[in-house]
Design an enzyme around this catalytic site. Structure first.
Site, PDB file in Angstrom:
ATOM      1  N   LEU A  87       8.569  -0.618  -9.084  1.00  0.00           N
ATOM      2  CA  LEU A  87       7.580   0.165  -8.364  1.00  0.00           C
ATOM      3  C   LEU A  87       6.649  -0.709  -7.560  1.00  0.00           C
ATOM      4  O   LEU A  87       6.416  -1.875  -7.897  1.00  0.00           O
ATOM      5  CB  LEU A  87       6.723   0.991  -9.337  1.00  0.00           C
ATOM      6  CG  LEU A  87       7.335   2.232  -9.971  1.00  0.00           C
ATOM      7  CD1 LEU A  87       8.262   1.844 -11.109  1.00  0.00           C
ATOM      8  CD2 LEU A  87       6.244   3.152 -10.483  1.00  0.00           C
ATOM      9  N   CYS A  88       6.083  -0.113  -6.517  1.00  0.00           N
ATOM     10  CA  CYS A  88       4.981  -0.726  -5.802  1.00  0.00           C
ATOM     11  C   CYS A  88       3.752   0.109  -6.120  1.00  0.00           C
ATOM     12  O   CYS A  88       3.528   1.167  -5.543  1.00  0.00           O
ATOM     13  CB  CYS A  88       5.249  -0.729  -4.303  1.00  0.00           C
ATOM     14  SG  CYS A  88       3.964  -1.559  -3.352  1.00  0.00           S
ATOM     15  N   ILE A  89       2.971  -0.350  -7.097  1.00  0.00           N
ATOM     16  CA  ILE A  89       1.798   0.391  -7.534  1.00  0.00           C
ATOM     17  C   ILE A  89       0.727  -0.612  -7.964  1.00  0.00           C
ATOM     18  O   ILE A  89       1.015  -1.609  -8.634  1.00  0.00           O
ATOM     19  CB  ILE A  89       2.162   1.365  -8.679  1.00  0.00           C
ATOM     20  CG1 ILE A  89       0.967   2.252  -9.041  1.00  0.00           C
ATOM     21  CG2 ILE A  89       2.682   0.623  -9.897  1.00  0.00           C
ATOM     22  CD1 ILE A  89       1.349   3.389  -9.996  1.00  0.00           C
TER      23      ILE A  89
END
Length: 267
Positions: A87-89
């Protein structure tokens, strides 16, 4: 220290029925630093509704000073999920501000975070995509220009995810979540879950043999084995800790109260 913290968190999150939208087990060989998790989407209006999304959490040896790594084990069509399932979080990014991305320290990982707040952020992200900084550009473009095709692609992922539901596991359909009672006796930051409104652990402190050890130093002053943690987290940072409370519709849960809110920010 990491082992003790992880064991406490695992015990709380893996209690049967404690968190209906989550199924947690230890990884291969009962490795405490590798968890098998499944995020279950209960929101009936979500395109991801009914999904049983398996993933793995890998914890660093210096947890909670560094964030865990999260990866979905099956492909999931979403603007903020890479093809390999990562994820990109912001909440999983290392502590501190990032001038390049513009992320504030309060949006990123801090030792005050818990696994529960990370998983709530991820669950919220599914229905609150940030297409302007997409990890999967094709998914971001499709969501903007052809939302019906996007929904069709996601529904295929949902149906595929159901193959991972264990035979003895009963899929929940709804849940009523009450905020856990406040603990007036403990101020250990890793036991104070920011996710007060989403059915996390009922106890914020350890008891019995798992309680924090207290002893006297040579001068007779009371000390604890966790002073190194308390010293590492300043009062200012502690005050900025994230309490992630995503949109109630995202979770599909009946939430009685939410006193502190912040929006997880994909990057």
């Amino acid at each position: 220290m990491a082992e003790r913290i992880l064991m406490n968190e695992f015990k709380q999150l893996s209690k049967p029925g404690e968190i209906p939208w989550l199924n947690v087990q230890l990884g291969k060989g009962d490795n405490l630093f590798l968890w098998d998790v499944a995020i279950i989407v209960l929101n009936p209006t979500s395109v991801y509704n009914g999904g049983y999304f398996k993933a793995e959490l890998k914890f660093p040896s210096n947890y909670p000073y560094s964030p865990p790594e999260f990866r979905f084990l099956r492909p999931l069509w979403h603007p903020n999920i890479y093809p390999d399932g990562k994820l990109c979080i912001s909440i999983l990014h290392p502590p501190g501000e990032d001038e390049m991305s513009g992320e504030l320290a309060s949006e990123r990982w801090s030792p005050a975070q818990r696994v529960e707040s990370v998983l709530i952020s991820i669950l919220s992200l599914l229905d609150d995509a940030e297409v302007s900084s997409a990890a999967n550009v094709d998914a971001g473009v499709m969501l903007r220009k052809d939302p019906e095709e996007y929904k069709k692609r996601v529904r295929e992922n949902v149906e595929t995810s159901k193959k991972d539901i264990p035979e003895d596991f009963v899929m929940p359909t709804s849940a009523e979540i009450k905020p856990p009672p406040k603990d007036e006796t403990s101020d250990d930051f890793w036991y104070d879950s920011g996710a007060e409104s989403f059915g996390g652990s009922d106890d914020a402190s350890l008891e019995g043999s798992d309680a924090e050890m207290i002893y006297d130093d040579e001068d007779g002053n009371v000390d604890t084995e966790d002073d190194d943690v308390d010293d590492a987290v300043s009062a200012d940072e502690d005050a900025k800790r994230i309490s992630v409370t995503p949109n109630r519709k995202v979770l599909g849960l009946n939430v009685e109260d939410s006193s502190r809110t912040a929006t997880p920010r994909p990057t």
